[in-house]
Design a protein around this motif. Structure first.
Motif, mmCIF file in Angstrom:
data_model
loop_
_atom_site.group_PDB
_atom_site.id
_atom_site.type_symbol
_atom_site.label_atom_id
_atom_site.label_comp_id
_atom_site.label_asym_id
_atom_site.label_seq_id
_atom_site.Cartn_x
_atom_site.Cartn_y
_atom_site.Cartn_z
ATOM 1 N N MET A 1 0.843 -1.173 0.000
ATOM 2 C CA MET A 1 0.000 0.000 0.000
ATOM 3 C C MET A 1 0.891 1.240 0.000
ATOM 4 O O MET A 1 1.746 1.400 0.843
ATOM 5 C CB MET A 1 -0.887 -0.035 1.245
ATOM 6 N N ARG A 2 0.654 2.095 -0.973
ATOM 7 C CA ARG A 2 1.528 3.252 -1.056
ATOM 8 C C ARG A 2 1.002 4.397 -0.201
ATOM 9 O O ARG A 2 -0.187 4.486 0.077
ATOM 10 C CB ARG A 2 1.721 3.678 -2.496
ATOM 11 N N ASN A 3 1.891 5.252 0.174
ATOM 12 C CA ASN A 3 1.595 6.395 1.017
ATOM 13 C C ASN A 3 1.041 7.524 0.139
ATOM 14 O O ASN A 3 1.674 7.909 -0.836
ATOM 15 C CB ASN A 3 2.880 6.824 1.729
ATOM 16 N N PRO A 4 -0.147 8.069 0.471
ATOM 17 C CA PRO A 4 -0.703 9.129 -0.370
ATOM 18 C C PRO A 4 0.176 10.389 -0.332
ATOM 19 O O PRO A 4 0.756 10.729 0.694
ATOM 20 C CB PRO A 4 -2.076 9.414 0.223
ATOM 21 N N THR A 5 0.236 11.062 -1.460
ATOM 22 C CA THR A 5 1.033 12.277 -1.539
ATOM 23 C C THR A 5 0.306 13.424 -0.848
ATOM 24 O O THR A 5 -0.887 13.319 -0.524
ATOM 25 C CB THR A 5 1.278 12.661 -3.016
ATOM 26 N N LYS A 6 1.037 14.500 -0.674
ATOM 27 C CA LYS A 6 0.469 15.673 -0.028
ATOM 28 C C LYS A 6 -0.709 16.203 -0.853
ATOM 29 O O LYS A 6 -1.743 16.590 -0.307
ATOM 30 C CB LYS A 6 1.555 16.749 0.117
ATOM 31 N N ARG A 7 -0.568 16.194 -2.164
ATOM 32 C CA ARG A 7 -1.625 16.676 -3.066
ATOM 33 C C ARG A 7 -2.888 15.808 -2.932
ATOM 34 O O ARG A 7 -4.002 16.327 -2.916
ATOM 35 C CB ARG A 7 -1.108 16.677 -4.498
ATOM 36 N N MET B 1 -3.249 24.275 -3.504
ATOM 37 C CA MET B 1 -2.797 23.088 -4.253
ATOM 38 C C MET B 1 -2.030 23.515 -5.519
ATOM 39 O O MET B 1 -1.005 22.914 -5.847
ATOM 40 C CB MET B 1 -3.975 22.195 -4.628
ATOM 41 N N ARG B 2 -2.537 24.533 -6.212
ATOM 42 C CA ARG B 2 -1.867 25.006 -7.421
ATOM 43 C C ARG B 2 -0.497 25.578 -7.102
ATOM 44 O O ARG B 2 0.450 25.424 -7.858
ATOM 45 C CB ARG B 2 -2.721 26.060 -8.125
ATOM 46 N N LYS B 3 -0.423 26.289 -5.959
ATOM 47 C CA LYS B 3 0.848 26.894 -5.567
ATOM 48 C C LYS B 3 1.897 25.823 -5.286
ATOM 49 O O LYS B 3 3.049 25.968 -5.613
ATOM 50 C CB LYS B 3 0.628 27.755 -4.316
ATOM 51 N N ASN B 4 1.472 24.720 -4.647
ATOM 52 C CA ASN B 4 2.404 23.634 -4.311
ATOM 53 C C ASN B 4 2.722 22.847 -5.567
ATOM 54 O O ASN B 4 3.689 22.209 -5.730
ATOM 55 C CB ASN B 4 1.800 22.704 -3.255
ATOM 56 N N ARG C 1 -8.405 15.069 -0.920
ATOM 57 C CA ARG C 1 -9.359 14.322 -0.098
ATOM 58 C C ARG C 1 -10.042 15.255 0.908
ATOM 59 O O ARG C 1 -11.259 15.197 1.109
ATOM 60 C CB ARG C 1 -8.659 13.169 0.620
ATOM 61 N N ILE C 2 -9.278 16.154 1.538
ATOM 62 C CA ILE C 2 -9.839 17.113 2.485
ATOM 63 C C ILE C 2 -10.838 18.029 1.776
ATOM 64 O O ILE C 2 -11.925 18.295 2.290
ATOM 65 C CB ILE C 2 -8.715 17.932 3.169
ATOM 66 N N LEU C 3 -10.474 18.472 0.564
ATOM 67 C CA LEU C 3 -11.385 19.322 -0.206
ATOM 68 C C LEU C 3 -12.690 18.602 -0.518
ATOM 69 O O LEU C 3 -13.771 19.198 -0.431
ATOM 70 C CB LEU C 3 -10.729 19.768 -1.517
ATOM 71 N N ARG C 4 -12.620 17.320 -0.884
ATOM 72 C CA ARG C 4 -13.834 16.549 -1.173
ATOM 73 C C ARG C 4 -14.705 16.427 0.072
ATOM 74 O O ARG C 4 -15.930 16.537 0.006
ATOM 75 C CB ARG C 4 -13.473 15.171 -1.728
ATOM 76 N N ILE C 5 -14.095 16.212 1.229
ATOM 77 C CA ILE C 5 -14.845 16.108 2.487
ATOM 78 C C ILE C 5 -15.530 17.447 2.795
ATOM 79 O O ILE C 5 -16.718 17.483 3.113
ATOM 80 C CB ILE C 5 -13.919 15.678 3.653
#
Length: 188
Positions: free
Chosen positions: A1-7, A185-188, A12-16
């Protein structure tokens, strides 16, 4: 299982947040609609041409030495209420508002949306008014249910204002994040 990236975490937080924002909006739409309309009406009450907030009349004198006693004015207001509005045996004055500069006393009554304005000097009836502004205010803050169910401690108002205040806080927070999150997100 891979570790999710910061993006991916941010997405996911935005969807919540979007789901919370949308769900709460759908559930509380009618309450926000009522609060917004009643708030607009309350903001305009002094500029309603006397419809929401009755115009304050002017009495004969603003000199308190010329005035009748508050007790006598109170008795006259109760008598006018009985004769002109309702012949109930038990009529309680909720508030007496002395407007010295206008030379009048305004009377409001418990369990009623009626008001009476009397000349402070002569005791003459100047106006019988329907206090529409008070009714709109009770709609706005949720205390109308307390009024109709005759609750003693304003339980409905407390629950209503708490729910709506928390909802507005959540809307503000999630709305800000829905605006700011994609920029971040765009800035990062």
């Amino acid at each position: 299982m891979r570790n999710p990236t910061k993006r991916q975490k941010q997405a996911r937080i935005l969807r919540i947040f979007r789901k919370v924002h949308r769900t709460m909006g759908a559930l509380l739409f009618s309450f926000f609609f009522i609060i917004s309309i009643s708030g607009i009406l309350l903001g305009w009450k002094k500029n309603s041409g006397g419809y929401i907030l009755a115009e304050t009349q002017k009495g004969v004198s603003s000199n308190l030495a010329d005035w009748q006693s508050l007790d006598l004015l109170h008795q006259k207001a109760v008598g006018i209420f009985r004769d002109s509005i309702s012949p109930l045996d038990h009529i309680e004055v909720d508030r007496m508002e002395v407007r010295k500069d206008k030379g009048i006393v305004k009377f409001t009554f418990e369990n009623s949306f009626w008001g009476i304005q009397l000349d402070g000097t002569t005791g003459k009836l100047l106006r019988i008014e329907i206090r529409r502004g008070d009714y709109i205010e009770k709609i706005h803050d949720g205390s109308l249910l307390d009024y109709y169910f005759e609750t003693q401690n304003g339980q409905f108002k407390l629950i209503y204002t708490t729910i709506m205040g928390v909802a507005l806080f959540i809307f503000t927070t999630t709305g800000f994040w829905l605006w700011y999150g994609p920029k971040r997100m765009r800035k990062n």
